[in-house]
Design a protein around this motif. Structure first.
Motif, PDB file in Angstrom:
ATOM      1  N   ALA A  76     -42.153  66.129-104.361  1.00  0.00           N
ATOM      2  CA  ALA A  76     -43.471  65.769-104.893  1.00  0.00           C
ATOM      3  C   ALA A  76     -43.966  66.830-105.865  1.00  0.00           C
ATOM      4  CB  ALA A  76     -44.462  65.579-103.746  1.00  0.00           C
ATOM      5  N   ARG A  77     -43.704  68.096-105.560  1.00  0.00           N
ATOM      6  CA  ARG A  77     -44.099  69.164-106.481  1.00  0.00           C
ATOM      7  C   ARG A  77     -43.313  69.067-107.778  1.00  0.00           C
ATOM      8  NH1 ARG A  77     -43.450  75.699-105.726  1.00  0.00           N
ATOM      9  NH2 ARG A  77     -41.252  75.105-105.635  1.00  0.00           N
ATOM     10  N   ARG A  78     -42.013  68.814-107.693  1.00  0.00           N
ATOM     11  CA  ARG A  78     -41.180  68.745-108.902  1.00  0.00           C
ATOM     12  C   ARG A  78     -41.624  67.612-109.824  1.00  0.00           C
ATOM     13  NH1 ARG A  78     -35.324  68.994-109.410  1.00  0.00           N
ATOM     14  NH2 ARG A  78     -34.998  67.512-107.726  1.00  0.00           N
ATOM     15  N   ILE A  79     -41.859  66.442-109.256  1.00  0.00           N
ATOM     16  CA  ILE A  79     -42.189  65.293-110.107  1.00  0.00           C
ATOM     17  C   ILE A  79     -43.605  65.416-110.667  1.00  0.00           C
ATOM     18  CG2 ILE A  79     -43.092  63.693-108.345  1.00  0.00           C
ATOM     19  CD1 ILE A  79     -40.563  62.771-111.094  1.00  0.00           C
ATOM     20  N   ALA A  80     -44.533  65.977-109.884  1.00  0.00           N
ATOM     21  CA  ALA A  80     -45.887  66.190-110.391  1.00  0.00           C
ATOM     22  C   ALA A  80     -45.888  67.228-111.509  1.00  0.00           C
ATOM     23  CB  ALA A  80     -46.815  66.621-109.259  1.00  0.00           C
ATOM     24  N   THR A  81     -45.056  68.256-111.365  1.00  0.00           N
ATOM     25  CA  THR A  81     -44.941  69.267-112.416  1.00  0.00           C
ATOM     26  C   THR A  81     -44.467  68.638-113.717  1.00  0.00           C
ATOM     27  OG1 THR A  81     -44.454  70.996-110.791  1.00  0.00           O
ATOM     28  CG2 THR A  81     -43.814  71.429-113.072  1.00  0.00           C
ATOM     29  N   LEU A  82     -43.464  67.778-113.642  1.00  0.00           N
ATOM     30  CA  LEU A  82     -42.975  67.100-114.840  1.00  0.00           C
ATOM     31  C   LEU A  82     -44.052  66.201-115.442  1.00  0.00           C
ATOM     32  CD1 LEU A  82     -39.325  66.134-113.802  1.00  0.00           C
ATOM     33  CD2 LEU A  82     -39.997  67.768-115.573  1.00  0.00           C
ATOM     34  N   ASP A  83     -44.828  65.538-114.595  1.00  0.00           N
ATOM     35  CA  ASP A  83     -45.900  64.685-115.112  1.00  0.00           C
ATOM     36  C   ASP A  83     -46.948  65.517-115.847  1.00  0.00           C
ATOM     37  OD1 ASP A  83     -46.678  61.875-115.225  1.00  0.00           O
ATOM     38  OD2 ASP A  83     -48.454  62.471-114.078  1.00  0.00           O
ATOM     39  N   HIS A  84     -47.256  66.709-115.310  1.00  0.00           N
ATOM     40  CA  HIS A  84     -48.172  67.614-116.019  1.00  0.00           C
ATOM     41  C   HIS A  84     -47.598  68.039-117.366  1.00  0.00           C
ATOM     42  CE1 HIS A  84     -51.444  68.349-113.227  1.00  0.00           C
ATOM     43  NE2 HIS A  84     -50.591  68.559-112.220  1.00  0.00           N
ATOM     44  N   LEU A  85     -46.360  68.526-117.348  1.00  0.00           N
ATOM     45  CA  LEU A  85     -45.784  69.114-118.563  1.00  0.00           C
ATOM     46  C   LEU A  85     -45.531  68.093-119.660  1.00  0.00           C
ATOM     47  CD1 LEU A  85     -43.262  71.675-116.999  1.00  0.00           C
ATOM     48  CD2 LEU A  85     -45.578  72.102-117.842  1.00  0.00           C
ATOM     49  N   THR A  86     -45.311  66.834-119.298  1.00  0.00           N
ATOM     50  CA  THR A  86     -45.085  65.780-120.295  1.00  0.00           C
ATOM     51  C   THR A  86     -46.374  65.033-120.643  1.00  0.00           C
ATOM     52  OG1 THR A  86     -44.580  64.110-118.606  1.00  0.00           O
ATOM     53  CG2 THR A  86     -42.723  65.400-119.466  1.00  0.00           C
ATOM     54  N   LYS A  87     -47.490  65.435-120.057  1.00  0.00           N
ATOM     55  CA  LYS A  87     -48.787  64.758-120.241  1.00  0.00           C
ATOM     56  C   LYS A  87     -48.718  63.294-119.820  1.00  0.00           C
ATOM     57  CE  LYS A  87     -50.284  67.888-123.913  1.00  0.00           C
ATOM     58  NZ  LYS A  87     -50.774  68.015-125.324  1.00  0.00           N
ATOM     59  N   THR A 124     -49.504  57.657-121.838  1.00  0.00           N
ATOM     60  CA  THR A 124     -48.646  57.842-120.670  1.00  0.00           C
ATOM     61  C   THR A 124     -47.561  56.768-120.622  1.00  0.00           C
ATOM     62  OG1 THR A 124     -49.982  56.445-119.213  1.00  0.00           O
ATOM     63  CG2 THR A 124     -50.608  58.772-119.382  1.00  0.00           C
ATOM     64  N   PHE A 125     -46.564  57.019-119.794  1.00  0.00           N
ATOM     65  CA  PHE A 125     -45.476  56.058-119.623  1.00  0.00           C
ATOM     66  C   PHE A 125     -46.031  54.725-119.129  1.00  0.00           C
ATOM     67  CE2 PHE A 125     -40.959  55.630-117.542  1.00  0.00           C
ATOM     68  CZ  PHE A 125     -40.682  54.572-118.387  1.00  0.00           C
ATOM     69  N   ARG A 126     -46.939  54.766-118.163  1.00  0.00           N
ATOM     70  CA  ARG A 126     -47.472  53.529-117.594  1.00  0.00           C
ATOM     71  C   ARG A 126     -48.278  52.736-118.633  1.00  0.00           C
ATOM     72  NH1 ARG A 126     -48.868  55.686-113.134  1.00  0.00           N
ATOM     73  NH2 ARG A 126     -47.101  54.964-111.884  1.00  0.00           N
ATOM     74  N   GLU A 127     -49.031  53.427-119.480  1.00  0.00           N
ATOM     75  CA  GLU A 127     -49.778  52.742-120.539  1.00  0.00           C
ATOM     76  C   GLU A 127     -48.826  52.113-121.548  1.00  0.00           C
ATOM     77  OE1 GLU A 127     -53.934  55.105-121.109  1.00  0.00           O
ATOM     78  OE2 GLU A 127     -52.114  56.305-121.336  1.00  0.00           O
ATOM     79  N   GLN A 128     -47.729  52.779-121.821  1.00  0.00           N
ATOM     80  CA  GLN A 128     -46.697  52.193-122.686  1.00  0.00           C
ATOM     81  C   GLN A 128     -46.231  50.850-122.146  1.00  0.00           C
ATOM     82  OE1 GLN A 128     -42.975  53.510-123.884  1.00  0.00           O
ATOM     83  NE2 GLN A 128     -43.611  55.542-124.543  1.00  0.00           N
ATOM     84  N   LEU A 129     -45.956  50.815-120.853  1.00  0.00           N
ATOM     85  CA  LEU A 129     -45.345  49.635-120.235  1.00  0.00           C
ATOM     86  C   LEU A 129     -46.330  48.496-120.013  1.00  0.00           C
ATOM     87  CD1 LEU A 129     -43.203  51.468-117.536  1.00  0.00           C
ATOM     88  CD2 LEU A 129     -42.312  50.284-119.548  1.00  0.00           C
ATOM     89  N   PHE A 130     -47.551  48.842-119.593  1.00  0.00           N
ATOM     90  CA  PHE A 130     -48.494  47.819-119.156  1.00  0.00           C
ATOM     91  C   PHE A 130     -49.760  47.728-120.007  1.00  0.00           C
ATOM     92  CE2 PHE A 130     -46.041  49.040-115.383  1.00  0.00           C
ATOM     93  CZ  PHE A 130     -45.555  47.797-114.991  1.00  0.00           C
ATOM     94  N   GLY A 131     -49.857  48.563-121.043  1.00  0.00           N
ATOM     95  CA  GLY A 131     -51.001  48.492-121.939  1.00  0.00           C
ATOM     96  C   GLY A 131     -52.085  49.500-121.584  1.00  0.00           C
ATOM     97  N   GLU A 132     -52.917  49.774-122.574  1.00  0.00           N
ATOM     98  CA  GLU A 132     -53.999  50.746-122.405  1.00  0.00           C
ATOM     99  C   GLU A 132     -55.261  50.135-121.832  1.00  0.00           C
ATOM    100  OE1 GLU A 132     -54.218  53.281-126.158  1.00  0.00           O
ATOM    101  OE2 GLU A 132     -52.849  51.659-126.721  1.00  0.00           O
ATOM    102  N   GLU A 133     -55.314  48.813-121.770  1.00  0.00           N
ATOM    103  CA  GLU A 133     -56.480  48.120-121.235  1.00  0.00           C
ATOM    104  C   GLU A 133     -56.069  47.310-120.014  1.00  0.00           C
ATOM    105  OE1 GLU A 133     -59.477  48.552-122.446  1.00  0.00           O
ATOM    106  OE2 GLU A 133     -58.842  49.767-124.172  1.00  0.00           O
ATOM    107  N   ARG A 134     -56.965  47.223-119.035  1.00  0.00           N
ATOM    108  CA  ARG A 134     -56.722  46.440-117.823  1.00  0.00           C
ATOM    109  C   ARG A 134     -57.742  45.317-117.728  1.00  0.00           C
ATOM    110  NH1 ARG A 134     -53.890  49.673-113.853  1.00  0.00           N
ATOM    111  NH2 ARG A 134     -52.075  50.464-114.964  1.00  0.00           N
TER     112      ARG A 134
END
Length: 503
Positions: free
Chosen positions: A123-134, A446-456
């Motif tokens: 969990a620390r490793r993946i959260a760190t990558l999420d921080h560093l990649t914005k 973010t990756f998720r916004e890329q896949l599913f859009g910036e608006e919900r």
């Protein structure tokens, strides 16, 4: 007058691995192939910049944690070592920060196994990558299938059986969800210089997870990252794999040899996701593995494909096959039809190579020789060769027949295969309206916004960086402004609801 049907915009992923050859064993010998340079930073930064130039959504980095030693085995690495068949292999996440530093929009899906480390550490490793990649990170959840990995990771013990691995993986992700979402409030980090409070301790809590495989008190050691939870990716089409995907995955990787068969796999997962977990259509994206070989003419592409095949290593191909399926193809004669003998490895791959799927020629003979030659270029997926227009036609056919959301494009020769896609295929797909002309303008997309859009939608989760409301992890998030006492009450209700669904 009938309006023409609007074309579906597809996702483009590049598929690579920190090794040489990936899905094309032996092609490291080709004079144009540079995949041997996988152990240099320059290899990865060049590829990342190339893919961003081609407006790819992401690069997906696969991984294995042991050698392919089933062929002519047991515990025989000779064929894999000689041919370079996914051996040697480097750790996949080490290059992500370097790629992120030279790109702005490209996302990164990274494979991590649930048997390789404790969920607290992961969990620390993946959260760190999420921080560093914005927020440009995704986690491809795998439970490993190689005995060679288990021997070295589980104190010499055997690989757990297929069903138990999925049970363990399910518990692993539940721990990760709670560490990343339920142990810190969104607004826990105050950075209040007047009071001298960096993090408010009242907005941190232990998760006290107790399960069959893991006991983790928590809390997470990392503060909340941009996505809060990486995009969850998964590959697995066994019964248990489909169940896991229907519950957890936001992106599912599938490999099959016909769009008709692909449609069945997609619909199976969608059905479980909707009926059991209440996940709406579109909440899971499906990607199919392909290899492309592109020429200025059809004849040129065909000649290039044949040239690539001439470099393929049949021994390496058989080492890969035997590792993927868990049974030794060397026990068959070259003209023998392969049979499903039962497996503790990747059950979906056994069906892929022993059964005729919908859309495949009914007279196809899946013999040892057929399989070995098939794998030398393209590995587990089909090869689409021809002009850019012809390959685009075939991509459109797969989309129309199967409803697939996009493709995991791998290489025969690296980086030339990807360069050809960027130079020739992407413009053709853009002209047809099948892929975007550019990334969305948002600065820190973010990756998720890329896949599913910036608006919900109004009734969905308002934070587009986070999982959709129908995702099993959505209700586990400790949001800003909620007291610890209130969150724990809400969480108890949510967990009781999830337990009811699982039962």
């Amino acid at each position: 007058m009938t309006q023409p049907k609007e074309k579906k915009r597809i996702i483009l992923n590049a598929f690579d691995m920190a090794c040489s050859g990936l899905q094309a064993p032996g092609l490291w010998k080709h004079p144009d192939d540079k995949s041997r340079n996988y152990n240099t930073i320059e290899y990865w930064t060049y590829l990342a910049q190339l893919l961003e130039k081609g407006k790819f959504n992401a690069i997906f980095i696969a991984d294995v944690l042991g050698g392919y030693d089933v062929y002519n085995g047991p515990r025989n690495l000779d064929a894999a070592a000689r041919s370079g068949a996914q051996w040697p292999v480097n750790e996949p996440s080490a290059v992500v920060s370097a790629m992120a530093a030279v790109t702005k929009k490209l996302a990164f899906g990274v494979t991590f196994s649930t048997i390789s480390e404790a969920p607290y550490h992961f969990a620390r490793r993946i959260a760190t990558l999420d921080h560093l990649t914005k927020g440009r990170i995704g986690w491809n959840v795998v439970n490993s299938y190689l005995d060679s990995a288990a021997r070295n990771l589980l104190n010499g013990g055997p690989l757990p059986n297929h069903d138990e691995r999925y049970g363990r993986a399910e518990e692993f992700v539940q721990v990760v969800y709670r560490l990343l979402l339920s142990s810190w409030a969104d607004d826990a980090v105050e950075l209040n210089k007047k009071t001298g409070v960096f993090t408010n301790p009242d907005k941190i809590r232990e998760i006290n997870y107790e399960g069959k495989y893991y006991n983790v008190p928590g809390p997470s050691i990392t503060e909340p990252s941009p996505q809060r939870l990486p995009v969850i990716l998964q590959a697995g089409t066994s019964k248990q794999g489909k169940e896991f995907a229907a519950k957890n995955a936001e992106v599912v990787f599938i490999t099959t040899f016909s769009p008709e068969s692909l449609a069945i796999q997609i619909n199976d997962v969608k059905k479980i996701a909707k009926e059991k977990y209440g996940r709406e259509d579109g909440s899971i994206k499906f990607l199919q593995l392909i290899t492309t070989v592109i020429g200025q003419t059809h004849e040129e592409a065909e000649a290039k494909y044949k040239e690539y095949k001439s470099y393929g290593d049949l021994e390496g191909a058989q080492a890969l096959f035997s590792g993927w399926t868990g049974f030794d193809i060397g026990e068959y004669g070259y003209d023998d039809l392969l049979k499903d003998v039962g497996s503790n490895a990747v059950k979906g791959f056994v069906d892929l190579w022993t059964k005729v799927s919908p859309g495949e020629p009914q007279d196809v003979r899946k013999t040892r020789e057929y399989v070995a030659r098939q794998i030398t270029v393209g590995g587990l997926g089909p090869v689409l060769y021809g002009t850019a227009s012809e390959v685009a036609d075939e991509i459109e056919r797969w989309v129309d027949v199967s409803g697939v959301d996009g493709f995991n494009i791998t290489y025969a020769v690296n980086p030339q295969s990807f360069e050809d896609v960027v130079e020739f295929l992407v413009p053709e797909l853009q002209e047809r309206g099948l892929v975007w002309n550019d990334y969305p303008e948002k600065k820190d997309l973010t990756f998720r916004e890329q896949l599913f859009g910036e608006e919900r939608d109004e009734d969905d989760e308002p934070d587009a960086r986070f999982v959709k409301k129908s995702h099993i992890a959505n209700g586990l998030r400790w949001k800003s402004g909620v007291s610890k006492e209130q969150f724990e009450k809400d969480l108890a209700v949510e967990e009781a609801h999830q337990k009811e669904i699982d039962n």
